[in-house]
Write an enzyme that holds these catalytic residues in place. Sequence first.
Site, short mmCIF file in Angstrom:
data_model
loop_
_atom_site.label_atom_id
_atom_site.label_comp_id
_atom_site.label_asym_id
_atom_site.label_seq_id
_atom_site.Cartn_x
_atom_site.Cartn_y
_atom_site.Cartn_z
N ASP A 37 45.91 37.34 40.85
CA ASP A 37 45.97 38.08 42.11
C ASP A 37 47.41 36.99 43.41
O ASP A 37 47.67 38.05 43.73
CB ASP A 37 44.68 37.29 42.65
CG ASP A 37 44.36 38.27 44.30
OD1 ASP A 37 44.66 38.66 44.44
OD2 ASP A 37 44.21 37.59 45.04
N GLU A 55 43.97 41.08 36.80
CA GLU A 55 44.42 39.87 37.36
C GLU A 55 44.35 38.80 36.50
O GLU A 55 45.52 37.53 36.01
CB GLU A 55 43.55 39.23 38.97
CG GLU A 55 43.77 40.36 39.42
CD GLU A 55 42.74 40.31 40.88
OE1 GLU A 55 43.54 41.09 42.01
OE2 GLU A 55 41.81 39.69 40.55
#
Length: 239
Positions: free
Chosen positions: A54, A126
Amino acid sequence: MAGKRLTGEALAAAVAERTGHAFSDRALLERALTHASARDDAGFDYERLEFLGDRVLGLVVADMLFAAFPDAPEGELSVRLNALVNAETLAEIGEEIGLAELVQAGREIRSLAGRKRVNLRADAMEALIAALYLDGGLEAARRFVLARWTARSRAAGAARRDPKTALQEWAHQAAGSAPAYAVEAREGPDHDPLFTVSVRVGGFPPGRGTGRSKREAEQAAATQVLVDQNVWTAQGEDA
């Protein structure tokens, strides 16, 4: 998610085809593509990698936007960034590269639908970005992100706020009330549903939208009202 797990060279080859990066750490790659529901005896899965991925994605996208839109104010850059790193965008890109076929997950997870499936695929993306960063450095992650995110960053509507948020703000100004959403129909099998949602704002004509999740349909319905009321243009810019 995949039923039969690819491992070793077969998995590395499949990922290289999708990302352009040849992994040297095969154990890291397998961990990045293992959901908690299918973790092995060592307890390896991709949950921690999500956290790192992220942040890597946010950095690369922020840097890309900063360079591509030198005259954009901070507020516009933030809107663009949020649209590019949200779960929907991550899940869409995951679909484009066939990431779900490579992720090992339990049967109950593979059958998820709607918002839960979007989140699951976003998490896997992610984790993959984190693995690219750890195995090949920031440049490996950057190459992949730029290849998949650049066109989206320049697409019509990329600088728009979230449609539901924009509609709520406009509704309070125009009607003094919040938008009211209603699910009108749900069709298709549980693993691949199609929702139809309507939204009403005061006495204005309702908007309708469809989507593979209730949220996606609500966003489409909100967009229709914003366009119909000339708050947004059909080409993707604020009116």
